[in-house]
Every structure is written in structure tokens, then in C-alpha cells.
Design a protein around this motif. Structure first.
Motif, short mmCIF file in Angstrom:
data_model
loop_
_atom_site.label_atom_id
_atom_site.label_comp_id
_atom_site.label_asym_id
_atom_site.label_seq_id
_atom_site.Cartn_x
_atom_site.Cartn_y
_atom_site.Cartn_z
N LEU A 213 6.79 10.22 -0.29
CA LEU A 213 6.66 8.91 0.34
C LEU A 213 5.86 7.97 -0.54
N TYR A 214 6.19 6.69 -0.48
CA TYR A 214 5.61 5.70 -1.39
C TYR A 214 5.31 4.41 -0.64
N TRP A 215 4.23 3.72 -1.04
CA TRP A 215 3.95 2.35 -0.64
C TRP A 215 3.96 1.47 -1.89
N TYR A 216 4.72 0.36 -1.81
CA TYR A 216 4.79 -0.62 -2.88
C TYR A 216 4.39 -1.99 -2.34
N ARG A 217 3.94 -2.86 -3.25
CA ARG A 217 3.76 -4.26 -2.93
C ARG A 217 4.60 -5.07 -3.92
N GLN A 218 5.27 -6.09 -3.40
CA GLN A 218 6.11 -6.93 -4.23
C GLN A 218 5.62 -8.36 -4.15
N ALA A 219 5.16 -8.89 -5.27
CA ALA A 219 4.76 -10.30 -5.33
C ALA A 219 5.99 -11.12 -5.70
N ALA A 220 6.01 -12.37 -5.30
CA ALA A 220 7.15 -13.24 -5.53
C ALA A 220 7.49 -13.30 -7.01
N GLY A 221 8.77 -13.03 -7.36
CA GLY A 221 9.21 -13.14 -8.74
C GLY A 221 8.70 -12.04 -9.66
N ARG A 222 8.14 -11.01 -9.07
CA ARG A 222 7.61 -9.92 -9.90
C ARG A 222 8.17 -8.59 -9.44
N GLY A 223 8.02 -7.60 -10.29
CA GLY A 223 8.51 -6.27 -9.94
C GLY A 223 7.66 -5.61 -8.88
N LEU A 224 8.16 -4.52 -8.36
CA LEU A 224 7.42 -3.76 -7.36
C LEU A 224 6.26 -3.03 -8.01
N GLN A 225 5.12 -3.08 -7.35
CA GLN A 225 3.93 -2.39 -7.85
C GLN A 225 3.65 -1.20 -6.93
N LEU A 226 3.61 0.00 -7.50
CA LEU A 226 3.31 1.19 -6.71
C LEU A 226 1.84 1.20 -6.31
N LEU A 227 1.59 1.37 -5.02
CA LEU A 227 0.22 1.42 -4.50
C LEU A 227 -0.22 2.87 -4.25
N PHE A 228 0.57 3.61 -3.51
CA PHE A 228 0.24 4.99 -3.15
C PHE A 228 1.51 5.82 -3.13
N CYS B 51 7.88 0.44 1.99
CA CYS B 51 7.75 1.89 2.04
C CYS B 51 9.04 2.50 1.51
N ALA B 52 8.93 3.63 0.83
CA ALA B 52 10.12 4.29 0.29
C ALA B 52 9.96 5.79 0.41
N TRP B 53 11.09 6.49 0.37
CA TRP B 53 11.06 7.95 0.37
C TRP B 53 12.06 8.46 -0.66
N GLN C 226 14.58 12.13 -8.07
CA GLN C 226 15.64 11.65 -7.19
C GLN C 226 15.43 10.17 -6.86
N PRO C 227 16.50 9.45 -6.52
CA PRO C 227 16.33 8.03 -6.18
C PRO C 227 15.40 7.83 -5.00
N GLN C 228 14.68 6.73 -5.02
CA GLN C 228 13.86 6.34 -3.89
C GLN C 228 14.65 5.37 -3.01
N HIS C 229 14.47 5.52 -1.70
CA HIS C 229 15.18 4.69 -0.73
C HIS C 229 14.16 3.92 0.08
N PHE C 230 14.40 2.62 0.21
CA PHE C 230 13.39 1.72 0.74
C PHE C 230 13.67 1.29 2.18
N GLY C 231 12.58 1.01 2.89
CA GLY C 231 12.67 0.33 4.17
C GLY C 231 12.84 -1.16 3.96
N ASP C 232 12.89 -1.90 5.05
CA ASP C 232 13.11 -3.34 4.96
C ASP C 232 11.84 -4.16 4.79
N GLY C 233 10.71 -3.50 4.70
CA GLY C 233 9.50 -4.19 4.31
C GLY C 233 8.75 -4.90 5.42
N THR C 234 7.48 -5.22 5.12
CA THR C 234 6.64 -6.04 6.00
C THR C 234 6.13 -7.22 5.20
N ARG C 235 6.39 -8.42 5.71
CA ARG C 235 5.85 -9.63 5.07
C ARG C 235 4.48 -9.88 5.67
#
Lengths: 112, 111
Positions: free
Chosen positions: A33-48, A91-93, A99-108
Motif C-alpha cells: 500500500l502507498y500514499w502519494y501527494r500530487q502537486a499541480a503540474g508535477r509528478g506524484l511524490q511518494l509519502l509512505f 492511495c495505491a496498492w 507489479q503495477p500500482q493501482h490508484f484510488g480516485d484521490g482526496t483533494r
């Protein structure tokens, strides 16, 4: 089939308030399981990321924390939010290493 | 430093006008390259995994290829519904299942 759920979809919080974002995965066992943060116009940053219950690795020093109380539940928390915590949290798993990571629809998250 | 760079940042195409998106990487020991599609306000949707140079994958109008230094996402005869941001991510030997993402290419296909 596997599904991933994140909630809430949108959240507005005042500076200094606590935070709890939840993510659950269905249809699989012992996922990574993974938590990412995505800033506008930037790539995803892995948090945990987590490879098992109670096992959390942190990638970026910050005032956020993560927990995995159950096999398919991943929680992102903060005791006191900062303005800089605003962003799109994902969030992703994955079934396992490489293996590929699959993402949820996110929280703004907006901090006022 | 491990890095993933996508180009162009934005691309505008007419419906039916084929083109390619680029993802170049500098990582020590590539273990996999992943392409995702992201619609506004949504999480990324997995498209392809490429594991070794010379590998190709296809899905409808999309075809992904991989060399030792870069990957291309070819879009053949695109339609307006192909409009999205396309992200690539690299898994490298130095990080346990940790992906490095590029900033993405915003694709707009106009009728």
C-alpha cells in the motif's frame, strides 16, 4: 476483481486541525500500500509505503504519518495541518514487488 | 540522481493526427517502466508495463515502446476521448517497489 476506495473525495480544513484520510482495498490480500501527494503540474511524490500490517516506511520528512491497522486498510494522518499540506492525495496498492500500482480516485485537500 | 523526464509538457492534436509522447529516464538498474492515464480530478489509471529494452505493448490506439534510455507512447489516429494527462513511472533497483514519476504530458485532442 480488486477495488480501492478512498474517502473523502474533497476536504477543506483549517490550519492546525487534525487530519485522517482512509483507504481500503477489496478483493486481494496482503497488498503493498502507498500514499502519494500530487502537486499541480508535477509528478506524484511518494509519502509512505507499507508491505504489511504495522509496517510503514516514510519517504519524506513531514508532519504527516501513516498507519496500517488492518491488512487492507491504510490511513494518512496529521495532528496539526500546515498550509503546505494542501494537495491531491492518492492511495495505491500493488500485488507485490515489481507489479503495477493501482490508484484510488484521490482526496483533494485544501487548507485554509 | 534518479530522474524521469516527460516531453512535451502539453500536446494539442487534431482528431486523427498521430503523435508520440516521450519519457526519458536516468536510473541505476531499470526494473520496470509504467504508463498511466490520468483524467482531471481522478487517480492515474494503469495502461502498460515494460520490463526490458525492445519490448512493446499495445492497447487500442496506444502503443508503448522501451529502449535503454527512454520510452515512447505512440497514439495512432487519436480521438477526443484520448484527451488526458499521460504519466510514466520508473521502478529502479535502488528502491523497493518505489516508483519515480515524471510530471506528465497533457494531451488535448480536438475534433
Amino acid at each position: 476483481s480488486q477495488t480501492i476506495h478512498q474517502w473523502p473525495a474533497t476536504l477543506v480544513q483549517p490550519v492546525g486541525s487534525p487530519l485522517s484520510l482512509e483507504c481500503t482495498v477489496e478483493g486481494t490480500s496482503n497488498p503493498n500500500l502507498y500514499w502519494y501527494r500530487q502537486a499541480a503540474g508535477r509528478g506524484l511524490q511518494l509519502l509512505f509505503y507499507s508491505v504489511g500490517i504495522g509496517q510503514i516506511s516514510s519517504e519524506v520528512p513531514q508532519n504527516l504519518s501513516a498507519s496500517r491497522p488492518q491488512d487492507r486498510q491504510f490511513i494518512l494522518s496529521s495532528k496539526k495541518l500546515l498550509l503546505s499540506d494542501s494537495g491531491f492525495y492518492l492511495c495505491a496498492w500493488s500485488p507485490g514487488e515489481g507489479q503495477p500500482q493501482h490508484f484510488g480516485d484521490g482526496t483533494r485537500l485544501s487548507i485554509l | 540522481e534518479d530522474q524521469v523526464t516527460q516531453s512535451p509538457e502539453a500536446l494539442r492534436l487534431q482528431e486523427g493526427e498521430s503523435s508520440s509522447l516521450n519519457c526519458s529516464y536516468t536510473v541505476s538498474g531499470l526494473r520496470g517502466l509504467f504508463w498511466y492515464r490520468q483524467d482531471p480530478g481522478k487517480g492515474p489509471e494503469f495502461l502498460f508495463t515494460l520490463y526490458s529494452a525492445g519490448e512493446e505493448k499495445e492497447k487500442e490506439r496506444l502503443k508503448a515502446t522501451l529502449t535503454k534510455k527512454e520510452s515512447f507512447l505512440h497514439i495512432t489516429a487519436p480521438k477526443p476521448e484520448d484527451s488526458a494527462t499521460y504519466l510514466c513511472a520508473v521502478l529502479f533497483s535502488g528502491g523497493y517497489n518505489k516508483l519515480i514519476f515524471g510530471a506528465g504530458t497533457r494531451l488535448a485532442v480536438h475534433p
